[in-house]
Scaffold this active site. Sequence first.
Site, PDB file in Angstrom:
ATOM      1  CG  HIS A  70      -5.517  56.697  12.379  1.00  0.00           C
ATOM      2  ND1 HIS A  70      -5.357  55.352  12.126  1.00  0.00           N
ATOM      3  CD2 HIS A  70      -6.380  56.776  13.423  1.00  0.00           C
ATOM      4  CE1 HIS A  70      -6.101  54.650  12.965  1.00  0.00           C
ATOM      5  NE2 HIS A  70      -6.721  55.492  13.774  1.00  0.00           N
TER       6      HIS A  70
ATOM      7  CB  CYS B 284     -11.426  52.865  16.957  1.00  0.00           C
ATOM      8  SG  CYS B 284     -11.195  54.337  15.926  1.00  0.00           S
TER       9      CYS B 284
END
Length: 679
Positions: free
Chosen positions: A65, A193
Site C-alpha cells: 500500500h 505506522c
Amino acid sequence: MSQLITADLVDVDLFADTKEAAARSLAERMAAAGRVTDLEAFLADVAAREAQMPTGLDGGIGIPHCRSAHVTEPTLAFGRSAEGIDFGAPDGPADLIFLIAAPAGADDDHLTILSALARRLADRAFTEALRAERDPARAAALIRGETPPDAGAGASGDQPDAAAPAGEPAQEAASAGADPGPAPCRIVAVTSCPTGIAHTYMAAEALQRAGEEEGVDLRVETQGSAGFRRLDPSVVAAADAVILAHDVEVREKARFAGKPVVDVGVKAAVNRPAALIAEAREKAAQAGAGATAEAAPTAPETAGRAPMDEGAEGEGFGTRLRTWLMTGVSYMVPFVAAGGLLIALAFALGGYRISDAPSVAEHFAWGEAASWAALMFQTGQAAFGFLVPVLAGFIAYGMADRPGLVPGFVGGAIAVTIDAGFLGGLVAGLLAGAVVAAIQRLTIPPVLRGIMPVVVIPLVSSAVVGFLMFVVVGGPIASFQKAMTDWLGELSGANAVLLGVLLGLMMCFDLGGPVNKVAYAFAVGGLATPTDGSLKVMAAVMAAGMVPPLGMALATTVRARLFGKAERENGKAAWVLGASFISEGAIPFAAADPLRVIPSAMAGGAVTGALSMAFGATLRAPHGGLFVVPLIGNALLYVVAIAAGTVVTAALVVLLKSWRTVEATPAASATPAGEPVSA
C-alpha cells in the site's frame, strides 16, 4: 464517488511469483480502470513503501500500500494466489493480496474506509470467506462490507463491528447491564505506522479482539493518515498500563507519563496482541497500577514528565540511548541524501573548482553549465548546513518530545559555529533532551503551566544548553573533532587499512541497524568539512555497505539449490539493492539464517573496507552506490574492492550452507536430493 473496489479490480486467480509481479498485475487493473495515471511511478511509490517495512502479515495476507500523487481516488485491488507470494511475513507466503492506493491528498472519509478494511483483515471469518469465493463481483462486495448477491449472512455478519471507529471497545456494549464484578485491568494503546493506512488499524483491531478475549478494558487510539481522535483524558488517567505499537513517533506521548509502558513495533501488535496485553498486565501489577490510577487525576503538575522516563522499567539505558540516537539519525538522513547528491552532481557537472564559484544570488547565467553546477553545489551546501542541527534537534525530540526541539536545534547550531561537528551535535542533542527532561520533572505552579511549553521551557533550556556548549563542553569537543579530522587527513598504510576493516565490520553487522547507522553517520559527518581522509572513509563505508546484498545475490546465482524459492527471488532483487547501496537487501537472508549469513557478510565487508582504504579511493557523494562511480576517486580499484568483498561473502555463505547440508544429511535421509536442509 466511485466504489472503493469493483469486480474488475478483483483477480481470484492471481498468477505471480514475486511481490513485485503481484503489485504490477493488480496496479495494471487500477490503471485500466482510470484510477492510476502513471503505472511505473505508482509502482515506484509502492516499492518505496515496501522498502520501509515488509507488508506481509501472519495468516497468509499481503497488503502492499502507499499514498501516491499518481492515484486519482482511493482504490483497492484484490488478488488471490494459489501458490502464495512472499511478502516477508514470519509464517510464510501470502495468498490474499490487497493493493491499497490512496491519493496524496486523500480526504478523511476515504481513508477511514481504507482503515476499516485493514482492521477487518484480523477477522478469520472474513479472510476465509474470501478464500472460498470464486466470483469477482461477490468478492468485491465482501470487501466493501456488503452482503454478496444471493449470499447468506455468513461473511457479513460481523460487518457493523468492523466499521466501528478504532478506539471504541466492543466489550462496552457486550457488558451493558451485566454484573460488573471485579474491575478489569484497564489498558490504553496507541498504534501508528509510517503510511498510516493499514498496519495502524490492523494493530488496533488485533489488540481490541485480544482484549475482549482476555477480559481487559482496552481502548485504542489510532494515529493514522485520517488523523487521530485522542483518547479521553479521564480514560488515560484511569489506565493501569499503556501499549505503544508504533514505527513512527507517537504524538503527545507526555499524556502517558508515569504509567507502565510496553513499547513495540506496530507489527508486534498485529502478530502477538495477547502477549503484549499479558506483558502490560504484568507491568501494571508490578507497579501497583491500581493506586496509580486512583491518584493520577489529582496530579496535573507531573503530567508533563519527560517521555524519556517512559519505558525505563524493563528497558536498559543503552537501549533507550540507541533509540534516541537513531531518531536523530533517521531525520538527518534525508538531508544527507539531498545535499550530498546535489554536491556530487555539481562536481560532476562543473568540476572540483565549482566550490569557488560566486553566489548564484549575485551571478547566474541560464545558458551556462557552470551556473547550474554552482546552483546545485550551493543548494547542497545549504542542505548540509542542517545536518548537525537536525541531528541534535531530533535526538532531543526522541528524549523529550516537542519541547526538546528548540534547545536541540540551538545546541546543534552552536556545534556548527564552534566547529564541534558531528560529535558536538550528538552531545548537544543529549544535553538538550536531558535539560528539558529535568525541567519537566519540576512541580510547576498552576499559573505558569499554560506558558511552560511555549515560553519557559524553550527559554530556560536554550539558555542552559547554550552555556554548556559555548563555555563548558563545546571547546573540548571541538578540539577532539579537529584532532580526529587531522588524523583522518593523515591516514595512510596500516592505520587506514585497520580503520577500513572496522568500518566494514560495522556496516555489515546489523544491515541498516544502529551499528550500521553509526558508521554511516561518522562518514557523512566528515563530508561537512571534506578532507582527503574523510573522503576515503565515505568511500569505504559505502563500498562495504553494498557487499551483503551483492554477496547474497551472487550466492543464490552460483548455488541456487542451497536456497529456497523465496530466497532465490530475493537474490534477484538483491543485485539492484546492493548496487544502489541498500544494505537492507540482505535482511531476508540474515533473518532466515543469521549464524551463517551475518558472519559471511561481515567478512566480505571487512575485506572491501580494507581494500578501499588501501587503494585510496575517495567519495564525495553520501549515497548512490555504483551509480555514482564517475564521482569516485580511483574508481576502477574501488569496483575491484567491492567485487572482492562480494566474492568473499558469497563463498563463505555457500561454504557454510553446504557444510550444514552435508552434516544434516545422515539425519535427514528422507529429504529429496538437491533440497536444502533447514537449520
